[in-house]
Design a protein around this motif. Structure first.
Motif, short mmCIF file in Angstrom:
data_model
loop_
_atom_site.label_atom_id
_atom_site.label_comp_id
_atom_site.label_asym_id
_atom_site.label_seq_id
_atom_site.Cartn_x
_atom_site.Cartn_y
_atom_site.Cartn_z
N GLN A 1 0.81 -1.19 0.00
CA GLN A 1 0.00 0.00 0.00
C GLN A 1 0.85 1.26 0.00
O GLN A 1 0.48 2.27 -0.57
N VAL A 2 2.00 1.20 0.65
CA VAL A 2 2.97 2.30 0.66
C VAL A 2 4.32 1.73 0.25
O VAL A 2 4.74 0.70 0.75
N GLN A 3 4.97 2.43 -0.65
CA GLN A 3 6.28 1.99 -1.10
C GLN A 3 7.34 2.95 -0.59
O GLN A 3 7.17 4.18 -0.66
N LEU A 4 8.43 2.40 -0.08
CA LEU A 4 9.60 3.18 0.32
C LEU A 4 10.70 2.86 -0.66
O LEU A 4 11.15 1.72 -0.74
N LEU A 5 11.12 3.85 -1.41
CA LEU A 5 12.13 3.65 -2.44
C LEU A 5 13.44 4.30 -2.00
O LEU A 5 13.52 5.52 -1.89
N GLU A 6 14.44 3.46 -1.79
CA GLU A 6 15.75 3.93 -1.33
C GLU A 6 16.69 4.10 -2.52
O GLU A 6 16.59 3.40 -3.52
N SER A 7 17.65 5.00 -2.35
CA SER A 7 18.68 5.19 -3.35
C SER A 7 19.92 5.77 -2.68
O SER A 7 19.84 6.29 -1.57
N GLY A 8 21.04 5.67 -3.38
CA GLY A 8 22.26 6.32 -2.92
C GLY A 8 23.33 5.41 -2.35
O GLY A 8 24.42 5.88 -2.01
N GLY A 9 23.06 4.13 -2.24
CA GLY A 9 24.07 3.23 -1.73
C GLY A 9 25.19 3.03 -2.74
O GLY A 9 25.11 3.49 -3.88
N GLY A 10 26.24 2.36 -2.30
CA GLY A 10 27.34 2.09 -3.21
C GLY A 10 28.61 1.74 -2.48
O GLY A 10 28.59 1.41 -1.29
N LEU A 11 29.71 1.80 -3.21
CA LEU A 11 31.04 1.47 -2.69
C LEU A 11 31.82 2.76 -2.47
O LEU A 11 31.88 3.61 -3.36
N VAL A 12 32.42 2.88 -1.30
CA VAL A 12 33.20 4.07 -0.98
C VAL A 12 34.39 3.66 -0.14
O VAL A 12 34.34 2.64 0.57
N GLN A 13 35.45 4.43 -0.20
CA GLN A 13 36.63 4.14 0.61
C GLN A 13 36.47 4.70 2.02
O GLN A 13 35.68 5.62 2.26
N THR A 14 37.24 4.16 2.92
CA THR A 14 37.26 4.64 4.30
C THR A 14 37.50 6.14 4.33
O THR A 14 38.38 6.65 3.62
N GLY A 15 36.69 6.83 5.12
CA GLY A 15 36.78 8.28 5.22
C GLY A 15 35.90 9.01 4.23
O GLY A 15 35.76 10.24 4.31
N GLY A 16 35.31 8.30 3.30
CA GLY A 16 34.46 8.91 2.28
C GLY A 16 33.06 9.19 2.78
O GLY A 16 32.73 8.98 3.96
N SER A 17 32.24 9.67 1.85
CA SER A 17 30.86 10.06 2.19
C SER A 17 29.87 9.45 1.20
O SER A 17 30.20 9.20 0.04
N LEU A 18 28.68 9.23 1.70
CA LEU A 18 27.56 8.81 0.88
C LEU A 18 26.30 9.47 1.41
O LEU A 18 26.21 9.75 2.61
N ARG A 19 25.34 9.67 0.53
CA ARG A 19 24.06 10.21 0.95
C ARG A 19 22.96 9.28 0.46
O ARG A 19 22.83 9.06 -0.75
N LEU A 20 22.20 8.76 1.39
CA LEU A 20 21.08 7.90 1.06
C LEU A 20 19.77 8.70 1.08
O LEU A 20 19.63 9.63 1.87
N SER A 21 18.87 8.31 0.21
CA SER A 21 17.54 8.93 0.17
C SER A 21 16.48 7.85 0.24
O SER A 21 16.69 6.73 -0.24
N CYS A 22 15.35 8.19 0.79
CA CYS A 22 14.23 7.25 0.86
C CYS A 22 12.94 8.05 0.69
O CYS A 22 12.64 8.92 1.51
N ALA A 23 12.22 7.75 -0.37
CA ALA A 23 10.98 8.46 -0.66
C ALA A 23 9.79 7.53 -0.47
O ALA A 23 9.78 6.41 -0.99
N ALA A 24 8.80 8.00 0.27
CA ALA A 24 7.59 7.21 0.50
C ALA A 24 6.49 7.65 -0.46
O ALA A 24 6.28 8.85 -0.67
N SER A 25 5.80 6.68 -1.02
CA SER A 25 4.68 6.99 -1.91
C SER A 25 3.53 6.02 -1.65
O SER A 25 3.75 4.84 -1.39
N GLY A 26 2.33 6.55 -1.70
CA GLY A 26 1.17 5.71 -1.50
C GLY A 26 0.77 5.05 -2.80
O GLY A 26 0.41 5.73 -3.76
N ILE A 27 0.86 3.73 -2.84
CA ILE A 27 0.56 3.00 -4.06
C ILE A 27 -0.95 2.89 -4.27
O ILE A 27 -1.46 3.06 -5.38
N ILE A 28 -1.67 2.60 -3.20
CA ILE A 28 -3.11 2.42 -3.32
C ILE A 28 -3.85 3.57 -2.65
O ILE A 28 -4.79 4.13 -3.21
N PHE A 29 -3.37 3.94 -1.44
CA PHE A 29 -4.05 4.98 -0.68
C PHE A 29 -3.13 6.18 -0.47
O PHE A 29 -1.94 6.03 -0.29
#
Length: 122
Positions: A1-29
């Motif tokens: 009924q609700v979908q959470l779509l994640e993005s932004g993962g990956g491979l990074v070296q020690t000391g590096g940075s990453l930014r993850l995102s997660c968007a929620a959307s109502g599929i039915i309601f």
């Protein structure tokens, strides 16, 4: 009924940075409100653990292991939560899952995303 779509993962070296995102959307309601959104992670052979949570008011809670390196924020208008990860360590390697306490026009329930892999190499 609700979908959470994640993005932004990956491979990074020690000391590096990453930014993850997660968007929620109502599929039915249609989504009426989202109380708490958060991030959890699960490393191989370990239990899933809390990383950070953010309330709709912007109050945050962090695991001790990530304080000072990782921050979470939300865009309520976009039903999106972010995880900014800096100074990454090899022990941050895990599958990161988004979680949300969502109220739709139908009901209130808790939802999980499918997970996104974060790998930190030395």
């Amino acid at each position: 009924q609700v979908q959470l779509l994640e993005s932004g993962g990956g491979l990074v070296q020690t000391g590096g940075s990453l930014r993850l995102s997660c968007a929620a959307s109502g599929i039915i309601f249609r989504i009426v409100s989202i109380n708490v959104m958060g991030w959890y992670r699960q490393a191989p052979g370990k239990q899933r653990e809390l990383v950070a949570t953010v309330t709709s008011a912007g109050n945050t809670n962090y695991a001790d292991s990530v304080k000072g390196r990782i921050t979470s924020s939300r865009d309520n208008a976009k039903n999106t939560v972010y995880l900014q990860m800096n100074s990454l360590k090899t022990e941050d390697t895990a599958v990161y899952y988004c979680n949300a306490d969502v109220t739709t026009v139908k009901a209130r329930s808790n939802y999980w995303g499918q997970g996104t892999q974060v790998t930190v190499s030395s």
